[in-house]
Design a protein around this motif. Sequence first.
Motif, PDB file in Angstrom:
ATOM      1  N   LEU A  10      29.390  35.015  42.062  1.00 33.78           N
ATOM      2  CA  LEU A  10      29.078  34.919  40.635  1.00 33.78           C
ATOM      3  C   LEU A  10      29.237  33.493  40.113  1.00 33.78           C
ATOM      4  O   LEU A  10      28.416  33.026  39.315  1.00 33.78           O
ATOM      5  N   GLN A  33      23.409  42.478  31.309  1.00 31.95           N
ATOM      6  CA  GLN A  33      23.390  42.764  32.738  1.00 31.95           C
ATOM      7  C   GLN A  33      22.320  41.958  33.466  1.00 31.95           C
ATOM      8  O   GLN A  33      22.493  41.635  34.648  1.00 31.95           O
ATOM      9  N   TYR A  36      23.869  38.735  34.605  1.00 29.03           N
ATOM     10  CA  TYR A  36      24.756  38.938  35.745  1.00 29.03           C
ATOM     11  C   TYR A  36      23.953  39.178  37.027  1.00 29.03           C
ATOM     12  O   TYR A  36      24.314  38.672  38.101  1.00 29.03           O
ATOM     13  N   SER A  39      22.473  35.869  38.135  1.00 26.90           N
ATOM     14  CA  SER A  39      23.513  35.032  38.725  1.00 26.90           C
ATOM     15  C   SER A  39      23.920  35.565  40.095  1.00 26.90           C
ATOM     16  O   SER A  39      24.131  34.788  41.039  1.00 26.90           O
TER      17      SER A  39
END
Length: 261
Positions: A10, A33, A36, A39
Amino acid sequence: MLAFLLLPVLTCGFFICYYSLPHFYKLHRYEGQQLYLKSAWLGLQCLFFALLVVAFLNAYVPPSIFGIPLDIYSFVVKLTSAIAIKKSSAIELTWLFLIATTMHAIAYIRVWVTNWAMNQFQEKEGVDPKIKLMSDVLSDSPLDSELLYSYINDQSVLIALSNRKVYVGQVVSMGEPNESEGMDQEISILPHISGYRDKDNLTVNFTTQYESIDTDVEIKVTIRQELIESVSRFDFDVYQQFLERKKEFIDKPARVPFSKR
């Protein structure tokens, strides 16, 4: 072991998103989300290449060259043995450390190479690479494309706002993007003239001519894009022709066709 690599995955992904210009200019498109997942995907790419690099170095790099020790694995094992209870735990910590360190190195190199390539593009083409990125991001919106065209080519545009205010000028700034908003949420224009739309027939009436103002201060107007209703390119010669045609139309008597019975 892979669970402990989640944090490096992450952090590498976020590092690329924030510091690589092509990703940063599209960052506002990813929310919650989606950010995320983006990433994580970039971090997984770093993990994949890190595994390849670590496996290659472990298999082919000799312990020493010309007396210079290169056995980083053994060195890290000795360090981790001091904090690990079992030797197996020290070996696992060593692999985690080597892979995580290589991942961050790959993320940094990727960002550096990307930004270096954009600087090379600027030196070669003489064009700010941010403009190319803005063009790629804003090309899917006609309104954004018109604003960008004015910004790049110093083209005058007519901007009509929701409060019936009208500006004619050149876009001189489209702002910088951030995590939640794109680069064009606020624009600054160098106004030439301004006015308003009539509330009844919506014709444009210009009331202020900024170029006639004698001042050393550059006048700029900042507008939120959510207030913009329409944008169109504006040419003063064409506008003058419209005024002449309008005058001819008003002065010319209307003809009402009728039929004889």
